[in-house]
Design a protein around this motif. Structure first.
Motif, PDB file in Angstrom:
ATOM      1  N   ASP A 101      25.142   3.183 -14.331  1.00 60.93           N
ATOM      2  CA  ASP A 101      24.976   3.986 -13.179  1.00 60.93           C
ATOM      3  C   ASP A 101      23.853   4.851 -13.202  1.00 60.93           C
ATOM      4  O   ASP A 101      24.024   6.181 -13.515  1.00 60.93           O
ATOM      5  CB  ASP A 101      26.011   4.412 -12.264  1.00 60.93           C
ATOM      6  CG  ASP A 101      25.781   5.118 -11.029  1.00 60.93           C
ATOM      7  OD1 ASP A 101      24.558   4.991 -10.569  1.00 60.93           O
ATOM      8  OD2 ASP A 101      26.708   5.576 -10.664  1.00 60.93           O
ATOM      9  N   ALA A 102      22.634   4.531 -12.897  1.00 56.72           N
ATOM     10  CA  ALA A 102      21.476   5.275 -12.768  1.00 56.72           C
ATOM     11  C   ALA A 102      21.098   5.683 -11.588  1.00 56.72           C
ATOM     12  O   ALA A 102      19.914   6.070 -11.186  1.00 56.72           O
ATOM     13  CB  ALA A 102      20.161   4.690 -13.516  1.00 56.72           C
ATOM     14  N   PHE A 103      21.720   5.632 -10.617  1.00 60.07           N
ATOM     15  CA  PHE A 103      21.629   5.623  -9.092  1.00 60.07           C
ATOM     16  C   PHE A 103      22.258   6.950  -8.401  1.00 60.07           C
ATOM     17  O   PHE A 103      21.561   7.553  -7.879  1.00 60.07           O
ATOM     18  CB  PHE A 103      21.912   4.171  -8.464  1.00 60.07           C
ATOM     19  CG  PHE A 103      22.191   4.299  -7.086  1.00 60.07           C
ATOM     20  CD1 PHE A 103      21.249   3.941  -6.396  1.00 60.07           C
ATOM     21  CD2 PHE A 103      23.578   4.721  -6.455  1.00 60.07           C
ATOM     22  CE1 PHE A 103      21.350   4.167  -4.893  1.00 60.07           C
ATOM     23  CE2 PHE A 103      23.419   4.654  -4.927  1.00 60.07           C
ATOM     24  CZ  PHE A 103      22.558   4.277  -4.203  1.00 60.07           C
ATOM     25  N   SER A 104      23.528   6.944  -8.876  1.00 64.32           N
ATOM     26  CA  SER A 104      24.399   7.819  -8.043  1.00 64.32           C
ATOM     27  C   SER A 104      23.945   9.192  -8.505  1.00 64.32           C
ATOM     28  O   SER A 104      23.564   9.890  -9.700  1.00 64.32           O
ATOM     29  CB  SER A 104      25.845   7.850  -8.454  1.00 64.32           C
ATOM     30  OG  SER A 104      26.382   6.573  -7.946  1.00 64.32           O
ATOM     31  N   PHE A 105      23.680  10.271  -7.374  1.00 67.80           N
ATOM     32  CA  PHE A 105      23.281  11.677  -7.757  1.00 67.80           C
ATOM     33  C   PHE A 105      22.059  11.816  -8.332  1.00 67.80           C
ATOM     34  O   PHE A 105      21.885  13.065  -8.842  1.00 67.80           O
ATOM     35  CB  PHE A 105      24.593  12.570  -8.748  1.00 67.80           C
ATOM     36  CG  PHE A 105      25.761  12.325  -8.084  1.00 67.80           C
ATOM     37  CD1 PHE A 105      26.197  13.034  -6.928  1.00 67.80           C
ATOM     38  CD2 PHE A 105      26.766  11.417  -8.783  1.00 67.80           C
ATOM     39  CE1 PHE A 105      27.398  12.884  -6.356  1.00 67.80           C
ATOM     40  CE2 PHE A 105      28.010  11.170  -8.022  1.00 67.80           C
ATOM     41  CZ  PHE A 105      28.356  11.895  -7.030  1.00 67.80           C
ATOM     42  N   ASP A 106      21.252  10.845  -8.436  1.00 70.83           N
ATOM     43  CA  ASP A 106      19.889  10.811  -8.979  1.00 70.83           C
ATOM     44  C   ASP A 106      18.887  12.005  -8.330  1.00 70.83           C
ATOM     45  O   ASP A 106      18.857  12.031  -7.050  1.00 70.83           O
ATOM     46  CB  ASP A 106      19.164   9.555  -9.075  1.00 70.83           C
ATOM     47  CG  ASP A 106      18.459   9.599 -10.620  1.00 70.83           C
ATOM     48  OD1 ASP A 106      18.346  10.707 -11.361  1.00 70.83           O
ATOM     49  OD2 ASP A 106      17.546   8.548 -10.963  1.00 70.83           O
ATOM     50  N   THR A 107      18.077  12.574  -8.956  1.00 66.81           N
ATOM     51  CA  THR A 107      17.162  13.407  -8.585  1.00 66.81           C
ATOM     52  C   THR A 107      15.680  12.600  -8.281  1.00 66.81           C
ATOM     53  O   THR A 107      15.303  11.901  -8.791  1.00 66.81           O
ATOM     54  CB  THR A 107      16.632  14.450  -9.618  1.00 66.81           C
ATOM     55  OG1 THR A 107      18.005  14.964 -10.135  1.00 66.81           O
ATOM     56  CG2 THR A 107      15.831  15.608  -8.932  1.00 66.81           C
ATOM     57  N   ALA A 108      15.446  12.915  -6.763  1.00 67.74           N
ATOM     58  CA  ALA A 108      14.182  12.399  -6.691  1.00 67.74           C
ATOM     59  C   ALA A 108      13.015  12.729  -7.434  1.00 67.74           C
ATOM     60  O   ALA A 108      13.066  13.703  -7.861  1.00 67.74           O
ATOM     61  CB  ALA A 108      13.818  12.832  -5.092  1.00 67.74           C
ATOM     62  N   GLY A 109      12.268  11.527  -7.849  1.00 65.17           N
ATOM     63  CA  GLY A 109      11.187  11.746  -8.823  1.00 65.17           C
ATOM     64  C   GLY A 109      11.580  11.750 -10.126  1.00 65.17           C
ATOM     65  O   GLY A 109      10.646  11.529 -10.964  1.00 65.17           O
ATOM     66  N   LEU A 124      22.798  -0.164 -12.139  1.00 65.71           N
ATOM     67  CA  LEU A 124      22.118   0.277 -11.020  1.00 65.71           C
ATOM     68  C   LEU A 124      21.146   1.155 -11.074  1.00 65.71           C
ATOM     69  O   LEU A 124      21.380   2.368 -11.592  1.00 65.71           O
ATOM     70  CB  LEU A 124      23.651   0.928 -10.134  1.00 65.71           C
ATOM     71  CG  LEU A 124      24.923   0.091 -10.159  1.00 65.71           C
ATOM     72  CD1 LEU A 124      25.870   0.568  -9.611  1.00 65.71           C
ATOM     73  CD2 LEU A 124      24.772  -1.212  -9.520  1.00 65.71           C
ATOM     74  N   ALA A 125      19.890   0.728 -10.633  1.00 65.63           N
ATOM     75  CA  ALA A 125      19.093   1.819 -10.510  1.00 65.63           C
ATOM     76  C   ALA A 125      18.154   1.533  -9.416  1.00 65.63           C
ATOM     77  O   ALA A 125      16.729   1.852  -9.295  1.00 65.63           O
ATOM     78  CB  ALA A 125      18.032   1.253 -11.884  1.00 65.63           C
ATOM     79  N   GLU A 126      18.606   1.008  -8.199  1.00 67.80           N
ATOM     80  CA  GLU A 126      17.897   1.001  -6.858  1.00 67.80           C
ATOM     81  C   GLU A 126      18.069   2.298  -6.065  1.00 67.80           C
ATOM     82  O   GLU A 126      18.871   2.519  -5.473  1.00 67.80           O
ATOM     83  CB  GLU A 126      18.345  -0.100  -6.084  1.00 67.80           C
ATOM     84  CG  GLU A 126      17.589  -0.462  -4.916  1.00 67.80           C
ATOM     85  CD  GLU A 126      18.002  -1.611  -4.013  1.00 67.80           C
ATOM     86  OE1 GLU A 126      18.965  -2.276  -4.300  1.00 67.80           O
ATOM     87  OE2 GLU A 126      17.200  -1.970  -2.991  1.00 67.80           O
ATOM     88  N   ASP A 127      17.120   2.994  -6.581  1.00 70.92           N
ATOM     89  CA  ASP A 127      16.906   4.521  -6.137  1.00 70.92           C
ATOM     90  C   ASP A 127      15.870   5.049  -5.421  1.00 70.92           C
ATOM     91  O   ASP A 127      15.544   6.215  -5.254  1.00 70.92           O
ATOM     92  CB  ASP A 127      17.704   5.426  -7.009  1.00 70.92           C
ATOM     93  CG  ASP A 127      16.929   5.241  -8.552  1.00 70.92           C
ATOM     94  OD1 ASP A 127      15.944   4.512  -8.388  1.00 70.92           O
ATOM     95  OD2 ASP A 127      17.445   5.892  -9.232  1.00 70.92           O
TER      96      ASP A 127
END
Ligand SMILES: [Ca+2]
Ligand SMILES: [Ca+2]
Ligand SMILES: [Ca+2]
Ligand SMILES: [Ca+2]
Length: 183
Positions: A101-109, A124-127
């Motif tokens: 999961d590279a999506f949850s809680f990710d930082t913008a940019g 999961l990387a649709e962020d």
């Protein structure tokens, strides 16, 4: 109680104890300053620090959350559940059917690099961020990504549908809850 029944019960108890031992590695919290953080050869639940961690989960079906910082998370064989969370992370599932999961809680940019390795992985990387996804070997890897931003290789099933992603997030979230490691 017959001798045979006693023996069978004792065998069952020993099997249960062995299974319990395999699942019972104590939750590991990485040093607050970041740096090297190494799990055990059993199933670990590893929580990263808010800083830059290098997490090696070793063998076992591990759950790892890197938390803040630009983390490296390296899982060995077995089916692992990895979450990069905040920052630009490098996530390596290696062999085994991993959920990454590279999506949850990710930082913008932020920019995550995800490597599924062997096995059939779910990534999961649709962020909305620019990520690099390598699903690796395996004939049924699934990636949920941003089609105009992410680089994807080795993934048999690619989706960017919000609806499909919601389903995947639900299943991953249930898996995470089952491991007692929700935030
Ligand atoms: Ca482990
Ligand atoms: Ca961290
Ligand atoms: Ca991240
Ligand atoms: Ca894998």
């Amino acid at each position: 109680m017959s001798r045979t029944v006693k023996l069978i019960l004792m065998g069952a108890l020993m099997l249960a104890l062995a299974a319990g031992a395999a699942l019972a590695a104590a939750p590991l919290i990485c040093p607050s300053g970041g740096g090297l953080c190494v799990g055990t050869p059993e199933a670990d639940t590893i929580t990263g620090s808010g800083n830059v961690d290098q997490i090696f989960a070793l063998e076992g079906e591990d759950f790892v959350d890197g938390w803040g910082g630009n983390d490296l998370i390296y899982a060995n064989e077995d089916a692992d559940t990895l979450r990069g969370a905040e920052g630009s992370d490098v996530l390596r599932g290696n062999s085994g059917n991993d959920s990454i999961d590279a999506f949850s809680f990710d930082t913008a940019g932020s920019t995550d690099q995800i490597f599924g390795g062997g096995g059939n992985d779910e990534i999961l990387a649709e962020d909305g961020n620019v990520d690099s996804i390598d699903c690796g070997a395996g004939l049924l890897d699934r990636a949920f990504m941003d089609p105009t931003k992410d680089t994807v290789t080795g993934c048999e099933l690619v989706s960017s549908s919000g609806e499909v992603q919601a389903d995947a997030m639900k299943s991953l979230s249930q898996e995470t809850k089952a491991m007692g490691a929700t935030r």
